[in-house]
Design a protein around this motif. Structure first.
Motif, PDB file in Angstrom:
ATOM      1  N   HIS A 198      74.194  -1.615 -24.268  1.00 59.26           N
ATOM      2  CA  HIS A 198      75.160  -0.516 -24.158  1.00 59.26           C
ATOM      3  C   HIS A 198      74.898   0.573 -25.200  1.00 59.26           C
ATOM      4  O   HIS A 198      75.821   1.066 -25.857  1.00 59.26           O
ATOM      5  CB  HIS A 198      76.597  -1.033 -24.305  1.00 59.26           C
ATOM      6  N   SER A 199      73.638   0.931 -25.356  1.00 60.84           N
ATOM      7  CA  SER A 199      73.250   1.980 -26.299  1.00 60.84           C
ATOM      8  C   SER A 199      72.794   3.209 -25.524  1.00 60.84           C
ATOM      9  O   SER A 199      72.679   3.188 -24.288  1.00 60.84           O
ATOM     10  CB  SER A 199      72.130   1.483 -27.220  1.00 60.84           C
ATOM     11  N   SER A 200      72.519   4.290 -26.253  1.00 60.93           N
ATOM     12  CA  SER A 200      72.049   5.509 -25.590  1.00 60.93           C
ATOM     13  C   SER A 200      70.679   5.287 -24.951  1.00 60.93           C
ATOM     14  O   SER A 200      70.386   5.821 -23.876  1.00 60.93           O
ATOM     15  CB  SER A 200      71.960   6.643 -26.612  1.00 60.93           C
ATOM     16  N   MET A 201      69.844   4.466 -25.573  1.00 63.49           N
ATOM     17  CA  MET A 201      68.526   4.192 -25.020  1.00 63.49           C
ATOM     18  C   MET A 201      68.621   3.353 -23.750  1.00 63.49           C
ATOM     19  O   MET A 201      67.908   3.593 -22.762  1.00 63.49           O
ATOM     20  CB  MET A 201      67.649   3.475 -26.060  1.00 63.49           C
ATOM     21  N   SER A 202      69.517   2.376 -23.748  1.00 65.26           N
ATOM     22  CA  SER A 202      69.672   1.540 -22.553  1.00 65.26           C
ATOM     23  C   SER A 202      70.252   2.344 -21.398  1.00 65.26           C
ATOM     24  O   SER A 202      69.883   2.151 -20.243  1.00 65.26           O
ATOM     25  CB  SER A 202      70.544   0.325 -22.861  1.00 65.26           C
ATOM     26  N   ARG A 203      71.153   3.276 -21.713  1.00 63.63           N
ATOM     27  CA  ARG A 203      71.708   4.135 -20.651  1.00 63.63           C
ATOM     28  C   ARG A 203      70.641   5.076 -20.094  1.00 63.63           C
ATOM     29  O   ARG A 203      70.628   5.378 -18.907  1.00 63.63           O
ATOM     30  CB  ARG A 203      72.900   4.921 -21.198  1.00 63.63           C
ATOM     31  N   GLN A 204      69.730   5.521 -20.962  1.00 63.08           N
ATOM     32  CA  GLN A 204      68.629   6.368 -20.499  1.00 63.08           C
ATOM     33  C   GLN A 204      67.709   5.587 -19.561  1.00 63.08           C
ATOM     34  O   GLN A 204      67.237   6.114 -18.536  1.00 63.08           O
ATOM     35  CB  GLN A 204      67.837   6.894 -21.701  1.00 63.08           C
ATOM     36  N   ILE A 205      67.466   4.323 -19.888  1.00 60.24           N
ATOM     37  CA  ILE A 205      66.647   3.478 -19.017  1.00 60.24           C
ATOM     38  C   ILE A 205      67.324   3.295 -17.665  1.00 60.24           C
ATOM     39  O   ILE A 205      66.686   3.347 -16.604  1.00 60.24           O
ATOM     40  CB  ILE A 205      66.380   2.117 -19.697  1.00 60.24           C
TER      41      ILE A 205
ATOM     42  N   PHE B 115      68.810  -3.919 -28.336  1.00 59.36           N
ATOM     43  CA  PHE B 115      67.503  -3.412 -27.891  1.00 59.36           C
ATOM     44  C   PHE B 115      67.117  -2.150 -28.651  1.00 59.36           C
ATOM     45  O   PHE B 115      65.994  -2.039 -29.173  1.00 59.36           O
ATOM     46  CB  PHE B 115      67.550  -3.136 -26.378  1.00 59.36           C
ATOM     47  N   GLN B 116      68.035  -1.193 -28.743  1.00 59.46           N
ATOM     48  CA  GLN B 116      67.713   0.066 -29.408  1.00 59.46           C
ATOM     49  C   GLN B 116      67.430  -0.153 -30.884  1.00 59.46           C
ATOM     50  O   GLN B 116      66.476   0.418 -31.436  1.00 59.46           O
ATOM     51  CB  GLN B 116      68.862   1.061 -29.223  1.00 59.46           C
ATOM     52  N   GLN B 117      68.225  -0.971 -31.509  1.00 55.59           N
ATOM     53  CA  GLN B 117      68.035  -1.224 -32.943  1.00 55.59           C
ATOM     54  C   GLN B 117      66.679  -1.860 -33.223  1.00 55.59           C
ATOM     55  O   GLN B 117      65.966  -1.441 -34.146  1.00 55.59           O
ATOM     56  CB  GLN B 117      69.163  -2.142 -33.438  1.00 55.59           C
ATOM     57  N   LYS B 118      66.295  -2.834 -32.405  1.00 52.98           N
ATOM     58  CA  LYS B 118      64.996  -3.491 -32.603  1.00 52.98           C
ATOM     59  C   LYS B 118      63.841  -2.561 -32.264  1.00 52.98           C
ATOM     60  O   LYS B 118      62.785  -2.606 -32.911  1.00 52.98           O
ATOM     61  CB  LYS B 118      64.928  -4.749 -31.747  1.00 52.98           C
ATOM     62  N   ALA B 119      64.034  -1.714 -31.233  1.00 53.72           N
ATOM     63  CA  ALA B 119      62.959  -0.787 -30.859  1.00 53.72           C
ATOM     64  C   ALA B 119      62.701   0.219 -31.974  1.00 53.72           C
ATOM     65  O   ALA B 119      61.542   0.516 -32.297  1.00 53.72           O
ATOM     66  CB  ALA B 119      63.335  -0.074 -29.561  1.00 53.72           C
ATOM     67  N   ILE B 120      63.765   0.741 -32.554  1.00 56.49           N
ATOM     68  CA  ILE B 120      63.601   1.717 -33.636  1.00 56.49           C
ATOM     69  C   ILE B 120      63.001   1.059 -34.873  1.00 56.49           C
ATOM     70  O   ILE B 120      62.185   1.650 -35.591  1.00 56.49           O
ATOM     71  CB  ILE B 120      64.966   2.367 -33.961  1.00 56.49           C
ATOM     72  N   ALA B 121      63.385  -0.208 -35.109  1.00 56.29           N
ATOM     73  CA  ALA B 121      62.878  -0.923 -36.294  1.00 56.29           C
ATOM     74  C   ALA B 121      61.478  -1.483 -36.073  1.00 56.29           C
ATOM     75  O   ALA B 121      60.883  -2.037 -37.008  1.00 56.29           O
ATOM     76  CB  ALA B 121      63.838  -2.053 -36.654  1.00 56.29           C
ATOM     77  N   GLY B 122      60.932  -1.361 -34.874  1.00 55.18           N
ATOM     78  CA  GLY B 122      59.590  -1.862 -34.598  1.00 55.18           C
ATOM     79  C   GLY B 122      59.509  -3.363 -34.462  1.00 55.18           C
ATOM     80  O   GLY B 122      58.467  -3.959 -34.781  1.00 55.18           O
ATOM     81  N   GLU B 123      60.575  -3.996 -33.999  1.00 56.55           N
ATOM     82  CA  GLU B 123      60.600  -5.459 -33.892  1.00 56.55           C
ATOM     83  C   GLU B 123      60.197  -5.977 -32.510  1.00 56.55           C
ATOM     84  O   GLU B 123      60.377  -7.152 -32.203  1.00 56.55           O
ATOM     85  CB  GLU B 123      62.011  -5.971 -34.237  1.00 56.55           C
ATOM     86  N   LYS B 124      59.672  -5.116 -31.654  1.00 58.89           N
ATOM     87  CA  LYS B 124      59.164  -5.500 -30.334  1.00 58.89           C
ATOM     88  C   LYS B 124      60.208  -6.222 -29.474  1.00 58.89           C
ATOM     89  O   LYS B 124      60.100  -7.429 -29.192  1.00 58.89           O
ATOM     90  CB  LYS B 124      57.923  -6.396 -30.468  1.00 58.89           C
ATOM     91  N   PRO B 125      61.261  -5.525 -29.041  1.00 58.79           N
ATOM     92  CA  PRO B 125      62.244  -6.156 -28.136  1.00 58.79           C
ATOM     93  C   PRO B 125      61.617  -6.384 -26.759  1.00 58.79           C
ATOM     94  O   PRO B 125      60.605  -5.754 -26.401  1.00 58.79           O
ATOM     95  CB  PRO B 125      63.370  -5.116 -28.074  1.00 58.79           C
ATOM     96  N   THR B 126      62.222  -7.261 -25.978  1.00 61.66           N
ATOM     97  CA  THR B 126      61.677  -7.649 -24.674  1.00 61.66           C
ATOM     98  C   THR B 126      62.554  -7.122 -23.554  1.00 61.66           C
ATOM     99  O   THR B 126      63.761  -7.384 -23.518  1.00 61.66           O
ATOM    100  CB  THR B 126      61.574  -9.177 -24.562  1.00 61.66           C
ATOM    101  N   LEU B 127      61.940  -6.376 -22.635  1.00 61.33           N
ATOM    102  CA  LEU B 127      62.614  -5.964 -21.403  1.00 61.33           C
ATOM    103  C   LEU B 127      62.228  -6.941 -20.302  1.00 61.33           C
ATOM    104  O   LEU B 127      61.046  -7.247 -20.116  1.00 61.33           O
ATOM    105  CB  LEU B 127      62.201  -4.541 -21.004  1.00 61.33           C
ATOM    106  N   SER B 128      63.220  -7.419 -19.557  1.00 58.90           N
ATOM    107  CA  SER B 128      62.960  -8.403 -18.502  1.00 58.90           C
ATOM    108  C   SER B 128      63.401  -7.838 -17.158  1.00 58.90           C
ATOM    109  O   SER B 128      64.407  -7.134 -17.080  1.00 58.90           O
ATOM    110  CB  SER B 128      63.717  -9.713 -18.784  1.00 58.90           C
ATOM    111  N   PHE B 129      62.645  -8.129 -16.142  1.00 57.55           N
ATOM    112  CA  PHE B 129      63.060  -7.763 -14.787  1.00 57.55           C
ATOM    113  C   PHE B 129      62.676  -8.879 -13.828  1.00 57.55           C
ATOM    114  O   PHE B 129      61.667  -9.569 -14.010  1.00 57.55           O
ATOM    115  CB  PHE B 129      62.467  -6.419 -14.351  1.00 57.55           C
ATOM    116  N   PHE B 130      63.501  -9.055 -12.804  1.00 59.13           N
ATOM    117  CA  PHE B 130      63.354 -10.158 -11.858  1.00 59.13           C
ATOM    118  C   PHE B 130      63.378  -9.584 -10.439  1.00 59.13           C
ATOM    119  O   PHE B 130      64.256  -8.783 -10.101  1.00 59.13           O
ATOM    120  CB  PHE B 130      64.491 -11.172 -12.033  1.00 59.13           C
TER     121      PHE B 130
END
Length: 254
Positions: A56-63, A104-119
């Motif tokens: 529920h972040s601005s980045m997730s809403r953009q996605i 997700f946004q916090q880890k992406a900005i921090a460079g922690e390599k978050p995982t996007l999943s799709f099914f």
């Protein structure tokens, strides 16, 4: 003269029963128009899928907006958990879902390599493959955008960052069918096969009817005992009719 008499006899038999008119004219033309109308868009678009946004972040809403803007998929449902989304796939309400993890946004900005999943539900191949293609495109684009943002933040030039992410630009030019129109692939095989099946059925039916109704003796007597002439006289009118129907279908298709 004998052949002409048999042809006249066959024409009388073809016009005396409605089943011949239906099978030789109505069924092939109706089925052809049905298939062509079914595939008139060329490619199924806006496959219904689901979205699980745990960030529920601005980045997730953009996605989510990018996913919904894709011509292949349509976010039909929003789910609060993975289990709700997978139940939606099992019930057939959606053909897949995209999952954005929490933080997700916090880890992406921090460079922690978050995982996007799709099914994607590949049990039904066409919508499953289309949803997979749409999900993968957005996932790769998002990953590239995050890397580019990280490089620019680290001081790299924007053009250089773009070149590092995508050193080669690929341009695809599909030959003979640049629209990737499914109708070109499917209708050109399904409709002729359907017509061939109808021709086989009508041919067998018309010959067996002679034996069933007890008119086979009369049929052979009129052909002076020549089986080849009898078959030629019987099948020649059908050949002309089916050829005309086939040309009409070709004219509609092309």
């Amino acid at each position: 003269m004998v052949l002409l008499d048999i042809i006249k006899r066959e024409l009388r038999r073809l016009t005396s029963r409605k089943i011949y008119v239906v099978m030789m004219l109505v069924v092939p033309l109706a089925c052809s128009f049905f298939l062509l109308n079914l595939m008139h868009e060329g490619l199924p678009l806006k496959v219904p899928v689901g979205m699980v946004d745990l960030d529920h972040s601005s980045m997730s809403r953009q996605i989510a907006r990018s996913l919904n803007a894709s011509p292949l998929i349509d976010i039909d449902s929003d789910f609060e958990s993975y289990h709700e989304a997978i139940n939606g796939v099992k019930s057939g309400d959606i053909y897949g879902f995209f999952l954005i993890p929490s933080d997700f946004q916090q880890k992406a900005i921090a460079g922690e390599k978050p995982t996007l999943s799709f099914f994607s539900n590949m049990t039904i191949f066409v919508p499953g493959s289309l949803s997979f293609k749409g999900f993968k495109t957005i996932a790769v684009t998002t990953a590239g955008g995050i890397v580019k943002t990280t490089l620019v933040s680290a001081g790299a030039d924007e053009n250089m960052a773009g070149a590092l992410i995508q050193p080669l630009v690929i341009r695809t030019h599909p030959l003979n069918n640049p629209w990737t129109n499914y109708s070109i692939y499917l209708c050109q095989s399904f409709i002729p096969c359907l017509l061939a099946l109808i021709i086989l059925l009508v041919t067998v039916f018309s010959i067996c009817q002679e034996h069933k109704t007890g008119t086979s003796v009369e049929w052979l007597e009129e052909a002076r005992g020549h089986m080849g002439i009898a078959l030629l006289g019987k099948l020649l009118p059908q050949t002309v009719i089916f050829t005309s129907v086939g040309l009409a279908i070709q004219a509609v298709m092309f």
